[in-house]
Design a protein around this motif. Structure first.
Motif, PDB file in Angstrom:
ATOM      1  N   LEU A  21      -8.198  -2.174  -5.154  1.00 57.48           N
ATOM      2  CA  LEU A  21      -7.716  -2.754  -6.405  1.00 57.48           C
ATOM      3  C   LEU A  21      -6.449  -3.576  -6.165  1.00 57.48           C
ATOM      4  N   HIS A  22      -5.547  -3.021  -5.381  1.00 53.48           N
ATOM      5  CA  HIS A  22      -4.303  -3.737  -5.055  1.00 53.48           C
ATOM      6  C   HIS A  22      -4.610  -5.129  -4.489  1.00 53.48           C
ATOM      7  N   PHE A  23      -5.536  -5.178  -3.536  1.00 51.85           N
ATOM      8  CA  PHE A  23      -5.850  -6.469  -2.920  1.00 51.85           C
ATOM      9  C   PHE A  23      -6.511  -7.415  -3.915  1.00 51.85           C
ATOM     10  N   ARG A  24      -7.416  -6.898  -4.726  1.00 54.73           N
ATOM     11  CA  ARG A  24      -8.063  -7.768  -5.712  1.00 54.73           C
ATOM     12  C   ARG A  24      -7.020  -8.353  -6.655  1.00 54.73           C
TER      13      ARG A  24
ATOM     14  N   ASN B  49       1.705  -6.941  12.265  1.00 55.59           N
ATOM     15  CA  ASN B  49       1.767  -5.533  11.882  1.00 55.59           C
ATOM     16  C   ASN B  49       2.756  -5.407  10.725  1.00 55.59           C
ATOM     17  N   HIS B  50       2.192  -5.260   9.539  1.00 56.12           N
ATOM     18  CA  HIS B  50       2.991  -5.312   8.301  1.00 56.12           C
ATOM     19  C   HIS B  50       3.485  -3.901   7.968  1.00 56.12           C
ATOM     20  N   ILE B  51       4.463  -3.476   8.730  1.00 61.82           N
ATOM     21  CA  ILE B  51       4.980  -2.102   8.615  1.00 61.82           C
ATOM     22  C   ILE B  51       5.508  -1.808   7.203  1.00 61.82           C
ATOM     23  N   GLY B  52       5.195  -0.643   6.708  1.00 62.05           N
ATOM     24  CA  GLY B  52       5.721  -0.226   5.405  1.00 62.05           C
ATOM     25  C   GLY B  52       7.144   0.292   5.571  1.00 62.05           C
ATOM     26  N   ASP B  53       8.085  -0.649   5.646  1.00 65.38           N
ATOM     27  CA  ASP B  53       9.471  -0.225   5.882  1.00 65.38           C
ATOM     28  C   ASP B  53      10.318  -0.465   4.641  1.00 65.38           C
TER      29      ASP B  53
ATOM     30  N   ASN C 198       7.492  -4.344  -6.782  1.00 61.57           N
ATOM     31  CA  ASN C 198       6.305  -3.569  -6.413  1.00 61.57           C
ATOM     32  C   ASN C 198       5.650  -4.051  -5.115  1.00 61.57           C
ATOM     33  N   TYR C 199       4.691  -3.234  -4.678  1.00 62.43           N
ATOM     34  CA  TYR C 199       3.877  -3.557  -3.511  1.00 62.43           C
ATOM     35  C   TYR C 199       3.230  -4.942  -3.662  1.00 62.43           C
ATOM     36  N   ALA C 200       2.692  -5.227  -4.847  1.00 63.31           N
ATOM     37  CA  ALA C 200       2.014  -6.510  -5.081  1.00 63.31           C
ATOM     38  C   ALA C 200       2.997  -7.673  -4.948  1.00 63.31           C
TER      39      ALA C 200
ATOM     40  N   ILE D 104      -4.096 -12.018  10.917  1.00 57.42           N
ATOM     41  CA  ILE D 104      -4.748 -10.711  10.725  1.00 57.42           C
ATOM     42  C   ILE D 104      -3.667  -9.636  10.594  1.00 57.42           C
ATOM     43  N   ASP D 105      -3.685  -8.988   9.454  1.00 54.13           N
ATOM     44  CA  ASP D 105      -2.669  -7.997   9.075  1.00 54.13           C
ATOM     45  C   ASP D 105      -3.313  -6.628   9.275  1.00 54.13           C
ATOM     46  N   TYR D 106      -2.916  -5.928  10.315  1.00 59.34           N
ATOM     47  CA  TYR D 106      -3.545  -4.623  10.546  1.00 59.34           C
ATOM     48  C   TYR D 106      -2.601  -3.609  11.162  1.00 59.34           C
TER      49      TYR D 106
ATOM     50  N   VAL E 139      -6.552 -12.118   6.846  1.00 56.91           N
ATOM     51  CA  VAL E 139      -7.432 -10.952   6.813  1.00 56.91           C
ATOM     52  C   VAL E 139      -6.568  -9.694   6.813  1.00 56.91           C
ATOM     53  N   TYR E 140      -6.864  -8.763   5.927  1.00 52.14           N
ATOM     54  CA  TYR E 140      -6.109  -7.511   5.825  1.00 52.14           C
ATOM     55  C   TYR E 140      -7.039  -6.345   6.117  1.00 52.14           C
ATOM     56  N   VAL E 141      -6.589  -5.427   6.935  1.00 50.71           N
ATOM     57  CA  VAL E 141      -7.435  -4.265   7.268  1.00 50.71           C
ATOM     58  C   VAL E 141      -6.734  -2.988   6.798  1.00 50.71           C
ATOM     59  N   THR E 142      -7.284  -2.372   5.771  1.00 49.50           N
ATOM     60  CA  THR E 142      -6.703  -1.108   5.277  1.00 49.50           C
ATOM     61  C   THR E 142      -7.820  -0.179   4.794  1.00 49.50           C
ATOM     62  N   ASP E 143      -7.439   1.011   4.387  1.00 52.10           N
ATOM     63  CA  ASP E 143      -8.466   1.920   3.888  1.00 52.10           C
ATOM     64  C   ASP E 143      -8.909   1.549   2.476  1.00 52.10           C
TER      65      ASP E 143
ATOM     66  N   GLY F 260      -5.954   8.534  10.057  1.00 53.05           N
ATOM     67  CA  GLY F 260      -6.379   7.486   9.118  1.00 53.05           C
ATOM     68  C   GLY F 260      -5.910   6.108   9.570  1.00 53.05           C
ATOM     69  N   HIS F 261      -4.708   6.011  10.137  1.00 56.30           N
ATOM     70  CA  HIS F 261      -4.195   4.716  10.597  1.00 56.30           C
ATOM     71  C   HIS F 261      -4.944   4.196  11.809  1.00 56.30           C
ATOM     72  N   ILE F 262      -5.571   5.095  12.529  1.00 60.28           N
ATOM     73  CA  ILE F 262      -6.250   4.665  13.735  1.00 60.28           C
ATOM     74  C   ILE F 262      -7.353   3.664  13.384  1.00 60.28           C
TER      75      ILE F 262
ATOM     76  N   GLY G 296       7.997  -6.120   8.972  1.00 59.22           N
ATOM     77  CA  GLY G 296       7.841  -5.138   7.908  1.00 59.22           C
ATOM     78  C   GLY G 296       7.948  -5.781   6.541  1.00 59.22           C
ATOM     79  N   GLU G 297       7.669  -4.980   5.536  1.00 60.50           N
ATOM     80  CA  GLU G 297       7.805  -5.456   4.160  1.00 60.50           C
ATOM     81  C   GLU G 297       9.238  -5.911   3.890  1.00 60.50           C
ATOM     82  N   SER G 298      10.189  -5.302   4.586  1.00 63.71           N
ATOM     83  CA  SER G 298      11.603  -5.625   4.341  1.00 63.71           C
ATOM     84  C   SER G 298      11.923  -7.092   4.650  1.00 63.71           C
TER      85      SER G 298
ATOM     86  N   SER H 160      -0.221  -1.571  10.374  1.00 66.75           N
ATOM     87  CA  SER H 160       0.684  -1.485   9.229  1.00 66.75           C
ATOM     88  C   SER H 160       0.986  -0.067   8.736  1.00 66.75           C
ATOM     89  N   PRO H 161       1.456   0.811   9.620  1.00 70.33           N
ATOM     90  CA  PRO H 161       1.798   2.169   9.189  1.00 70.33           C
ATOM     91  C   PRO H 161       3.116   2.168   8.406  1.00 70.33           C
ATOM     92  N   ASN H 162       3.463   3.316   7.886  1.00 70.15           N
ATOM     93  CA  ASN H 162       4.680   3.418   7.092  1.00 70.15           C
ATOM     94  C   ASN H 162       5.771   4.149   7.871  1.00 70.15           C
ATOM     95  N   VAL H 163       6.962   3.644   7.736  1.00 72.92           N
ATOM     96  CA  VAL H 163       8.115   4.224   8.416  1.00 72.92           C
ATOM     97  C   VAL H 163       8.364   5.651   7.926  1.00 72.92           C
TER      98      VAL H 163
HETATM   99  N1  ARG Z   1       1.578   0.123   4.782  1.00 80.08           N
HETATM  100  C1  ARG Z   1       0.349   0.159   4.050  1.00 80.08           C
HETATM  101  C2  ARG Z   1      -0.285   1.558   4.164  1.00 80.08           C
HETATM  102  O1  ARG Z   1      -0.058   2.274   5.110  1.00 80.08           O
HETATM  103  C3  ARG Z   1      -0.650  -0.875   4.530  1.00 80.08           C
HETATM  104  C4  ARG Z   1      -0.193  -2.312   4.429  1.00 80.08           C
HETATM  105  C5  ARG Z   1      -1.338  -3.271   4.534  1.00 80.08           C
HETATM  106  N2  ARG Z   1      -0.934  -4.651   4.498  1.00 80.08           N
HETATM  107  C6  ARG Z   1      -0.524  -5.298   3.414  1.00 80.08           C
HETATM  108  N3  ARG Z   1      -0.137  -6.541   3.550  1.00 80.08           N
HETATM  109  N4  ARG Z   1      -0.516  -4.748   2.232  1.00 80.08           N
HETATM  110  O2  ARG Z   1      -1.043   1.933   3.310  1.00 80.08           O
END
Ligand code: ARG
Length: 573
Positions: free
Chosen positions: A342-345, A162-166, A311-313, A122-124, A333-337, A136-138, A261-263, A126-129
């Protein structure tokens, strides 16, 4: 334990087969559902309607033959038919009481261990550095954490990540901001706020100044190719941000198995693009490398930009490869707004093309609004999560000071913390995730509505009834007395209690913690009617013990349910 609904569904289906299989047709089975009106039974079956179409007979006649011919299950008192062909099912009260007692003793309160032997990542959160976590992240953190806990309770092996946007375009912008505008003193005092300011300022300049934008891109490419100076800066940004995130997770009572993180996937991106090219899935287009998704009716997905940046993808595809290889999950499972649908699809579709058979689910949620409007980090107009939590605790404290003036100030603070944080969490979890939530303090902290504090208060009231009983009858153990469901309200209470396993299963499978929240609210309301209408401690011996037993089962279910939503249950409020 088998769910009550499954016991009844299996019985109904078997009886239908026995009674109607001479027609040699497939007996449709949707099983039973709960009823909202006790007149229509405890459970109801509507399968006669579907069968009527197949057998070309009136549904009422089918329901009648069923009720005449069916051999009653030992759990049942009777079945009745109603309307055009509904089959209303009434449980034996003794059977219900007995089932409830067994459920209450079960370590998982009867919740089926369907996850045994299965793994879910479960990927949730995941805020950005370099950006403060905002309101919104809550939603990702809180909804993700509830989904996480429910899956563990169902027996799944859960890897929370926690897939941090780093790693991303923001670092080029940030490095430029840092080099040109950093205020050393502000960085020391309030690092993440200052990083955000630098980001916002530099981002603003990318809009006005083409050459600034180009330089930002260059810094990013330098970082991505391992330039030592940029790496050092990046590491500093990451460490400062993680410190702040950890502080918030601690307050929210959330922890992760992994914070990758993404890194972490950075050195796997090139190989991923090569793999896509090698399989004939990606090709060059206007200098970039892209995957066409025409069959899926999705827009083309860029996996390497013309300047060489990935890219992100691409990063998410490399992440799938790594997770599948390391954990062999049944699902990710990914939890985002909602803005990322579209990105996930797109990358789910590409992963399928690559041959991955793992189930991928994107749980998306609407944005959280305050009456003033939607939050946004980009423009720097953020109401920070920490401030929101501070305010929640302060407001809760003044409530606790009013409701429990006799409590020691330290304990009041402790309770206010649980109530304040619980209120914020519940305000989020009690909504269907896919709606836009409007957050108001009045609603979140209401002691008399569908709120966290209302449920915590209901729990604390039961805890105090149980304490009073122990005080008055210290040497009697209510569990040694039979559980009797003599009053209709007691039976109603038992009926909702035995639904817990069904509810947890459904809430987890549909990724809707609100299903569990709604259930707990209904339970608390029924309990409150019970509490107001039947005597407990003043009842005669036997009845008193039976009612106290019922109370303690309600307490157990409320505590377990709230805990699955990561809401604390103080014994006193
Ligand atoms: N860091 C992204 C954001 O804040 C969310 C990442 C969600 N997870 C993923 N594997 N794309 O929008």
């Amino acid at each position: 334990m088998i769910l009550v609904s499954d016991i009844l569904s299996q019985w109904v289906n078997a009886e239908f087969k026995r009674l109607f299989n001479d027609a040699n047709v497939e007996i449709p089975s949707t099983g039973v559902v709960t009823t909202s009106n006790p007149e229509f039974g405890d459970y109801q079956c509507n399968d006669a309607m579907a069968l009527a179409k197949i057998l070309k007979k009136p549904p009422r006649a089918i329901a009648e033959s069923f009720s005449k011919g069916a051999v009653l299950h030992p759990a049942l008192d009777r079945v009745e038919i109603a309307g055009p062909g509904f089959i209303n099912i009434f449980l034996k009260t003794d059977w219900l009481a007995n089932y409830l007692c067994i459920m209450a003793e079960d370590t998982h309160l009867g919740v089926p261990q369907v996850g045994n032997g299965h793994t879910v990542v479960i990927d949730y959160s995941s805020p950005n550095v370099a950006k403060p976590m905002h309101i919104g992240h809550i939603r990702s953190t809180i909804i993700g954490s509830a989904i996480d806990r429910m899956h563990r309770f169902l027996g799944y092996r859960v890897i929370s990540d926690n897939h941090i946007g780093d790693w991303g375009t923001q670092f080029g912008i940030l490095i430029m901001g840092y080099r040109h505008f950093a205020d050393k003193k502000a960085l020391e005092e309030s690092p993440v706020e200052e990083l955000e300011r630098l980001y916002v300022k530099s981002y603003g300049k990318t809009k006005e100044d083409e050459s600034w934008l180009a330089q930002c891109r260059q810094e990013l490419v330098k970082l991505q190719s391992g330039d030592p100076e940029n790496r050092k800066l990046w590491k500093e940004f990451v460490d400062l941000s993680l410190e702040e995130f950890q502080r918030i997770y601690k307050r929210l009572g959330v922890s992760f198995d992994l914070i990758r993180g993404e890194s972490y996937y950075n050195d796997k991106l090139k190989a991923m693009v090569e793999l896509l090219e090698g399989r004939g899935l990606a090709r060059e287009s206007e200098g970039a490398t892209v995957v066409f998704l025409d069959d899926e009716k999705l827009p083309v997905c860029i996996v390497r930009k013309s300047d060489g940046a990935f890219n992100y993808a691409t990063s998410d595809l490399a992440t799938i490869a790594s997770r599948v290889n390391e954990f062999e999950p049944d699902k990710i499972v990914y939890v985002t707004d909602e803005r990322q649908q579209l990105h996930f699809r797109q990358f789910f579709a590409i992963a399928r093309k690559l041959g991955y058979r793992t189930r991928f689910d994107h749980v998306w949620f609407g944005l959280m609004r305050l009456p003033e409007g939607t939050f946004s980090t980009r423009e720097g107009n953020v109401i920070k999560l920490e401030r929101l939590l501070d305010e929640a605790e302060q407001r809760a404290l003044s409530i606790v000071q009013k409701t429990s003036p006799e409590m020691k100030p330290e304990q009041q603070k402790e309770v206010a913390r649980a109530v304040g944080i619980g209120a914020v969490k519940y305000a989020d979890l009690s909504q269907n995730p896919q709606t836009t939530v409007t957050f108001t303090w009045e609603k979140a902290l209401a002691l008399d509505g569908n709120s966290g504090p209302y449920l915590q208060y209901a729990y604390a009231r039961i805890a105090s009834v149980l304490d009073k009983y122990i005080e008055k009858y210290p040497s009697t153990n209510p569990d040694n007395f039979p559980l009797k469901l003599a009053e209709p309200i007691e039976r109603t209470l038992a009926l909702i209690l035995v639904r817990l396993p069904d509810i947890v299963l459904r809430a987890a499978e549909t990724y809707k913690p609100s299903t569990l929240a709604d259930y707990l609210y209904d339970l608390a309301q029924i309990y409150s009617t019970f509490y107001q209408n039947v005597p407990f401690l003043k009842a005669e011996e036997g009845i008193r013990e039976s009612r106290v037993r019922l109370c303690s089962i309600v307490a157990k279910v409320l505590r377990t349910g709230l805990n699955l939503l990561s809401i604390d249950t103080p014994e006193r409020i």
